[in-house]
Design an enzyme around this catalytic site. Structure first.
Site, PDB file in Angstrom:
ATOM      1  N   ARG A 109     -38.667   0.913  33.978  1.00 43.60           N
ATOM      2  CA  ARG A 109     -38.004   0.745  35.057  1.00 43.60           C
ATOM      3  C   ARG A 109     -36.748   2.101  35.635  1.00 43.60           C
ATOM      4  O   ARG A 109     -36.501   2.589  34.261  1.00 43.60           O
ATOM      5  CB  ARG A 109     -36.909  -0.650  34.920  1.00 43.60           C
ATOM      6  CG  ARG A 109     -36.091  -0.515  36.174  1.00 43.60           C
ATOM      7  CD  ARG A 109     -35.281  -1.439  35.670  1.00 43.60           C
ATOM      8  NE  ARG A 109     -34.201  -1.480  37.132  1.00 43.60           N
ATOM      9  CZ  ARG A 109     -32.610  -1.904  36.614  1.00 43.60           C
ATOM     10  NH1 ARG A 109     -32.408  -1.859  35.655  1.00 43.60           N
ATOM     11  NH2 ARG A 109     -32.098  -1.762  38.108  1.00 43.60           N
ATOM     12  N   HIS A 113     -29.454   2.999  42.737  1.00 38.52           N
ATOM     13  CA  HIS A 113     -28.702   2.333  41.702  1.00 38.52           C
ATOM     14  C   HIS A 113     -27.177   3.465  40.965  1.00 38.52           C
ATOM     15  O   HIS A 113     -27.241   4.347  40.009  1.00 38.52           O
ATOM     16  CB  HIS A 113     -29.541   2.752  39.339  1.00 38.52           C
ATOM     17  CG  HIS A 113     -28.664   2.795  38.655  1.00 38.52           C
ATOM     18  ND1 HIS A 113     -29.522   1.636  38.092  1.00 38.52           N
ATOM     19  CD2 HIS A 113     -27.763   2.788  38.447  1.00 38.52           C
ATOM     20  CE1 HIS A 113     -29.248   1.835  36.687  1.00 38.52           C
ATOM     21  NE2 HIS A 113     -28.163   1.971  37.112  1.00 38.52           N
ATOM     22  N   GLU A 160     -26.880  -3.777  40.727  1.00 38.72           N
ATOM     23  CA  GLU A 160     -26.113  -4.381  40.275  1.00 38.72           C
ATOM     24  C   GLU A 160     -25.277  -3.804  41.311  1.00 38.72           C
ATOM     25  O   GLU A 160     -23.998  -2.950  41.133  1.00 38.72           O
ATOM     26  CB  GLU A 160     -25.218  -3.705  38.831  1.00 38.72           C
ATOM     27  CG  GLU A 160     -25.792  -3.827  37.630  1.00 38.72           C
ATOM     28  CD  GLU A 160     -25.815  -3.283  36.047  1.00 38.72           C
ATOM     29  OE1 GLU A 160     -24.155  -3.218  36.264  1.00 38.72           O
ATOM     30  OE2 GLU A 160     -26.341  -4.047  35.020  1.00 38.72           O
ATOM     31  N   ASN A 202     -29.191  -7.979  34.810  1.00 39.60           N
ATOM     32  CA  ASN A 202     -28.949  -7.471  33.653  1.00 39.60           C
ATOM     33  C   ASN A 202     -27.796  -7.944  32.932  1.00 39.60           C
ATOM     34  O   ASN A 202     -26.872  -8.119  33.376  1.00 39.60           O
ATOM     35  CB  ASN A 202     -28.355  -5.563  34.031  1.00 39.60           C
ATOM     36  CG  ASN A 202     -29.080  -5.183  34.730  1.00 39.60           C
ATOM     37  OD1 ASN A 202     -30.317  -5.314  35.031  1.00 39.60           O
ATOM     38  ND2 ASN A 202     -29.129  -3.940  35.292  1.00 39.60           N
ATOM     39  N   TYR A 234     -25.537  -8.274  29.364  1.00 36.82           N
ATOM     40  CA  TYR A 234     -25.219  -7.831  27.698  1.00 36.82           C
ATOM     41  C   TYR A 234     -23.847  -8.731  26.587  1.00 36.82           C
ATOM     42  O   TYR A 234     -24.451  -8.044  25.955  1.00 36.82           O
ATOM     43  CB  TYR A 234     -24.795  -6.742  27.760  1.00 36.82           C
ATOM     44  CG  TYR A 234     -25.648  -5.127  28.930  1.00 36.82           C
ATOM     45  CD1 TYR A 234     -26.198  -3.574  27.997  1.00 36.82           C
ATOM     46  CD2 TYR A 234     -25.495  -5.121  30.339  1.00 36.82           C
ATOM     47  CE1 TYR A 234     -27.191  -2.865  28.813  1.00 36.82           C
ATOM     48  CE2 TYR A 234     -25.952  -3.812  30.970  1.00 36.82           C
ATOM     49  CZ  TYR A 234     -27.011  -3.658  30.428  1.00 36.82           C
ATOM     50  OH  TYR A 234     -27.094  -2.393  30.256  1.00 36.82           O
ATOM     51  N   GLU A 240     -31.860  -5.369  32.156  1.00 30.91           N
ATOM     52  CA  GLU A 240     -31.219  -4.394  31.662  1.00 30.91           C
ATOM     53  C   GLU A 240     -30.386  -5.535  29.917  1.00 30.91           C
ATOM     54  O   GLU A 240     -30.591  -6.122  30.633  1.00 30.91           O
ATOM     55  CB  GLU A 240     -30.310  -3.482  32.006  1.00 30.91           C
ATOM     56  CG  GLU A 240     -30.882  -2.861  33.034  1.00 30.91           C
ATOM     57  CD  GLU A 240     -29.406  -1.552  33.726  1.00 30.91           C
ATOM     58  OE1 GLU A 240     -28.036  -1.907  32.781  1.00 30.91           O
ATOM     59  OE2 GLU A 240     -29.163  -1.761  34.707  1.00 30.91           O
TER      60      GLU A 240
END
Length: 504
Positions: A99, A144, A190, A321, A323, A394
């Site tokens: 990606r 992005h 995002e 995404n 985290y 991500e």
């Protein structure tokens, strides 16, 4: 966190720790996609090569005081000149997919959509062809965060609805130029970060914060419409002949109620609506979440009937995404510094009630290792939005930049534990019934980490900034290689790739 809530969560954590000890490739469907991810401004460099024009991140990073170490992405990790070497790394590690994002200002140097830059198109054609030659599927992100600077200076960037038309032309140019080979498209990455950090906190380009009670919502509104315009074009003109799919990437920390009190549970739900409901509700239901409309009132733009017609074009998949996670407590009078966070009436906590951290600490101040959270986010999306096809686009953690010896920097044991835990949690979400189709580790390479510059390292591959930007796979890269090998023991081509990397 109350004792009952803590007991229940600790039980989940213990269960997951046992699962990750046994994790293998066979815990995922045979056609499950494993890939790595990057973004253009963070790795490409070549800021003036090949006809590329400046982006808002070029301007922002060259503004004194905006980047922690005073650095910029002019050279980054020089992927512009080293892409073949980097694609070899991806192949030798055994990943199915890559990606990456396109630089809008490399395709249209001033963003104005008058004439595409042939050199920029040729560059990305070379990357796409090299990937396919290695059996790696490209997953291409159109945006992005690196808006062409001219569009920011001339029309106000995402604050002007005209940006939707420019993005639509850019998107169609990419579909027409690459869509015969690219079968997986992502419109925006995002948009939450563009809206909040670009127009509220001001810590990301374009660095605005003067009108933080209105501009983030206007920027978000136009991003949603730009996304929808691109989807409409792809579905009506390209999807049938090219046979691809198109989606959107959102980011979300899991919001865990800090107690079993109803107000904390509501606050956690409100936090999720302000993160992903903000973008997914319009796309799936044609309107912003009710709680946001109630709290924000006229600060939140309204969709016209024409807009709503555009929103009716469905996406094929959702990129997530993720985290880290947080505990959430309701507060009546939030002391948060910015309006976006004050409006949520929530304390966003990174500690248990005894003060111990929610998980092991990574390098970034916001990032704690909480594998249990990704399963909860996935299941929330599945339940809230009719179980869409999901790719984890991500997931990863960072180390501090350090003068430690190279062998110490390559021995990234915490990152290995991170990936084991989060992948085990994704496997559990699939068992729960969520339609998860793939997983992309962030990131292939250490790179320019936005406002943190080169002070943080997210890569599976170490980049030696002081010695010619040489690449060195870390322990986490070798862990992935062996993890993926478990599902391909009989694949002679894969064995050859492994041998190439071990001999390098």
């Amino acid at each position: 966190m109350t004792s009952e809530c803590k007991k229940e969560l600790l039980s989940e954590i213990q269960y997951l720790e046992e699962k990750q000890k046994l994790l293998t490739r066979s815990h995922f469907p045979p056609d499950f996609v494993f890939g790595v991810a990057t973004s253009a401004y963070q790795i490409e460099g070549g800021c003036k090569d090949g006809g590329r024009g400046p982006s808002i991140w070029d301007s922002f990073s060259h503004t004194k005081g905006k980047i922690l170490d005073g650095s910029n992405g002019d050279i980054a990790v020089d992927h512009f000149h080293r892409y073949l070497e980097d694609i070899d790394l991806i192949a030798n590690l055994g990943f199915d997919a890559y990606r990456f994002s396109l630089s809008w200002s490399r395709i249209f140097p001033d963003g104005s959509a008058t004439k595409a830059n042939d050199e920029g198109i040729a560059f990305y054609n070379s990357i796409i062809n090299a990937l396919l030659e290695k059996g790696i599927q490209p997953y291409v992100t159109l945006y992005h965060w690196d808006l062409p600077l001219h569009l920011q200076e001339s029309i106000g960037g995402w604050l002007n609805k005209e940006i939707v038309k420019y993005f639509a032309v850019y998107a169609e140019t990419c579909f027409a130029s690459f869509g015969d080979r690219v079968k997986n498209w992502i419109t925006l990455n995002e948009p939450l970060q563009t809206s909040v950090n670009g127009y509220d906190t001001g810590i990301f380009a374009p660095g605005r914060h003067e009108e933080s009670e209105t501009e983030p919502y206007l920027a978000a509104h136009h991003q949603i419409l730009a996304h929808s315009a691109a989807v409409s074009i792809y579905r009506s003109k390209y999807k049938e002949n090219q046979g691809g799919q198109i989606g959107l990437v959102v980011d979300c920390e899991w919001a865990e109620p800090n107690s079993d009190k109803i107000e904390d549970k509501i606050a956690a739900g409100r936090r999720l609506e302000f993160q992903i409901g903000w973008y997914l509700h319009p796309i799936y239901y044609g309107e912003y979440p009710e709680v946001m409309r109630k709290i924000l009132g006229d600060r939140l733009p309204k969709f016209s009937e024409e807009d709503k017609e555009l929103l009716r074009n469905p996406i094929d998949f959702l990129g997530l995404n993720h985290y880290t996670s947080r505990f959430i407590s309701h507060v009546v009078d939030s002391k948060a510094e910015t309006y976006y966070y004050r409006a949520q009436s929530a304390d966003i906590l990174a500690q248990w009630e005894g003060g111990e951290p929610i998980g092991e600490k990574a390098a970034s101040e916001w990032l704690y290792v909480c594998p249990w959270g990704i399963r909860k986010v996935i299941n929330h999306i599945a339940q809230r939005y009719n179980n869409p096809r999901i790719y984890i686009t991500e997931n990863g953690m960072d180390d501090e930049e350090s003068d430690a010896p190279l062998h110490e920097m390559l021995e990234d044991k915490l990152r290995v534990r991170y990936f084991k835990g989060y992948l085990a949690s994704v496997a559990e979400a699939i068992k729960d019934g969520a339609d998860v189709r793939g997983y992309f580790a962030w990131s292939l390479l250490d790179n320019f980490e936005w406002a943190q510059g080169y002070t943080k390292r997210f890569g599976l591959v170490y980049v030696d900034y002081k010695n010619g930007l040489t690449r060195h796979p870390k322990s986490s890269a070798y862990w992935f290689m062996h993890f993926l090998k478990q599902g391909r023991e009989g694949n002679i081509e894969f064995q050859r790739r492994v041998g190439n990397l071990l001999l390098a």
